[in-house]
Design an enzyme around this catalytic site. Sequence first.
Site, PDB file in Angstrom:
ATOM      1  N   LYS A  14      18.598 -25.410  85.036  1.00 43.37           N
ATOM      2  CA  LYS A  14      19.251 -26.111  86.222  1.00 43.37           C
ATOM      3  C   LYS A  14      18.470 -26.960  87.028  1.00 43.37           C
ATOM      4  O   LYS A  14      18.320 -28.267  87.086  1.00 43.37           O
ATOM      5  CB  LYS A  14      20.179 -25.303  87.159  1.00 43.37           C
ATOM      6  CG  LYS A  14      21.135 -24.473  86.241  1.00 43.37           C
ATOM      7  CD  LYS A  14      22.055 -23.792  86.972  1.00 43.37           C
ATOM      8  CE  LYS A  14      21.316 -22.493  87.693  1.00 43.37           C
ATOM      9  NZ  LYS A  14      20.658 -21.598  87.016  1.00 43.37           N
ATOM     10  N   ARG A  89      28.736 -19.944  92.741  1.00 43.71           N
ATOM     11  CA  ARG A  89      28.626 -19.121  91.824  1.00 43.71           C
ATOM     12  C   ARG A  89      29.461 -17.965  91.870  1.00 43.71           C
ATOM     13  O   ARG A  89      29.346 -16.967  91.151  1.00 43.71           O
ATOM     14  CB  ARG A  89      27.218 -18.524  92.365  1.00 43.71           C
ATOM     15  CG  ARG A  89      26.049 -18.669  91.543  1.00 43.71           C
ATOM     16  CD  ARG A  89      24.770 -18.299  92.145  1.00 43.71           C
ATOM     17  NE  ARG A  89      23.932 -17.810  91.313  1.00 43.71           N
ATOM     18  CZ  ARG A  89      22.731 -18.457  91.352  1.00 43.71           C
ATOM     19  NH1 ARG A  89      22.144 -19.619  91.892  1.00 43.71           N
ATOM     20  NH2 ARG A  89      21.803 -18.076  90.446  1.00 43.71           N
ATOM     21  N   ARG A 128       7.882 -17.560  83.119  1.00 45.12           N
ATOM     22  CA  ARG A 128       7.906 -18.056  84.373  1.00 45.12           C
ATOM     23  C   ARG A 128       7.490 -17.385  85.404  1.00 45.12           C
ATOM     24  O   ARG A 128       6.520 -17.660  86.160  1.00 45.12           O
ATOM     25  CB  ARG A 128       9.206 -18.944  84.897  1.00 45.12           C
ATOM     26  CG  ARG A 128       9.170 -19.638  86.159  1.00 45.12           C
ATOM     27  CD  ARG A 128      10.427 -20.410  86.384  1.00 45.12           C
ATOM     28  NE  ARG A 128      11.274 -19.254  87.005  1.00 45.12           N
ATOM     29  CZ  ARG A 128      12.344 -19.596  87.354  1.00 45.12           C
ATOM     30  NH1 ARG A 128      12.936 -20.856  87.306  1.00 45.12           N
ATOM     31  NH2 ARG A 128      13.443 -18.525  87.774  1.00 45.12           N
ATOM     32  N   ARG A 134       7.835 -16.069  92.043  1.00 42.79           N
ATOM     33  CA  ARG A 134       9.046 -15.555  92.551  1.00 42.79           C
ATOM     34  C   ARG A 134       9.346 -14.275  92.158  1.00 42.79           C
ATOM     35  O   ARG A 134       9.182 -13.596  91.034  1.00 42.79           O
ATOM     36  CB  ARG A 134      10.194 -16.371  91.802  1.00 42.79           C
ATOM     37  CG  ARG A 134      10.534 -17.639  92.666  1.00 42.79           C
ATOM     38  CD  ARG A 134      11.527 -18.582  91.791  1.00 42.79           C
ATOM     39  NE  ARG A 134      12.771 -17.778  91.545  1.00 42.79           N
ATOM     40  CZ  ARG A 134      14.003 -18.307  91.184  1.00 42.79           C
ATOM     41  NH1 ARG A 134      13.967 -19.644  90.892  1.00 42.79           N
ATOM     42  NH2 ARG A 134      15.098 -17.675  90.977  1.00 42.79           N
ATOM     43  N   ARG A 146      20.290 -10.006  87.228  1.00 47.92           N
ATOM     44  CA  ARG A 146      20.467 -11.451  87.711  1.00 47.92           C
ATOM     45  C   ARG A 146      21.451 -12.029  86.525  1.00 47.92           C
ATOM     46  O   ARG A 146      22.574 -12.870  86.938  1.00 47.92           O
ATOM     47  CB  ARG A 146      19.378 -12.379  87.775  1.00 47.92           C
ATOM     48  CG  ARG A 146      18.598 -12.105  89.023  1.00 47.92           C
ATOM     49  CD  ARG A 146      17.268 -12.862  89.001  1.00 47.92           C
ATOM     50  NE  ARG A 146      17.150 -14.256  88.763  1.00 47.92           N
ATOM     51  CZ  ARG A 146      16.127 -14.922  88.460  1.00 47.92           C
ATOM     52  NH1 ARG A 146      15.004 -14.441  87.884  1.00 47.92           N
ATOM     53  NH2 ARG A 146      16.150 -16.449  87.895  1.00 47.92           N
TER      54      ARG A 146
END
Length: 193
Positions: A14, A89, A128, A134, A146
């Site tokens: 996204k 969401r 990532r 993060r 998640r």
Amino acid sequence: MFNLILFGPPGSGKGTQSEKLIEKYGWIHLSTGNLLREEIANQTQLGMEAKSFMEKGQLVPDAVVIGMIGSALDANPNASGFLFDGFPRTVAQAEALDELLSEKNTAISLMLALEVTHQELMKRLINRGKTSGRVDDTDEGIIRARLQEYENKTAPVAGFYDRASKLKRIKGEGTVEDIFSAISGHVEAKHVV
Ligand code: AP5
């Protein structure tokens, strides 16, 4: 005015595609994840509240993100369109967004849902996590949480827009350029830009 929701699970691309879309179409990019991370970086009250949920891979309460989106819409009265990334969401967020947009005499034009296999999502997010900084990317357990939140609370949002005939599904695997061209094709089929 063109209002697009770019939808999909964590790691589906996204953010990557949003950057290209705003460059091409000039919309305002509204990423609730980015807005929340800014609040955390600025150590605001809202950021501190959100942090405890994000660190566990859980969704932040609806009222918090709906308030943030309402303020961002008000702050951009002359936008040619909005690109919603990571919002809505939950079905409650989708209902609130409809309401906020109708107060401004506009509506969601299209939802594009990026479809990526669970295995590929895990691979992308773990990868990532090596460089992103993060917290929610660094632990496989949090990444799984998640993805589980997405299945339980977010996936049903696609049905909300499908019932309004606004949903298109797109394969989110392949090159970034090929996916971008599929997305642009759907945008331009819906709206001459
Ligand atoms: P958020 O920041 O929205 O994160 P997310 O949904 O988990 O999404 P990601 O940023 O991880 O993935 P993405 O789909 O943007 O993919 P990306 O392009 O980065 O949310 C974080 C947290 O904030 C949530 O867990 C929640 O706590 C809270 N939150 C946010 N919004 C909320 C809301 N509305 N309500 C409640 N809570 C909320 O790509 C991922 C990786 O894949 C990158 O490394 C990228 O380079 C790579 N990649 C991209 N495309 C490709 C491709 N085609 N092939 C190979 N690799 C690719």
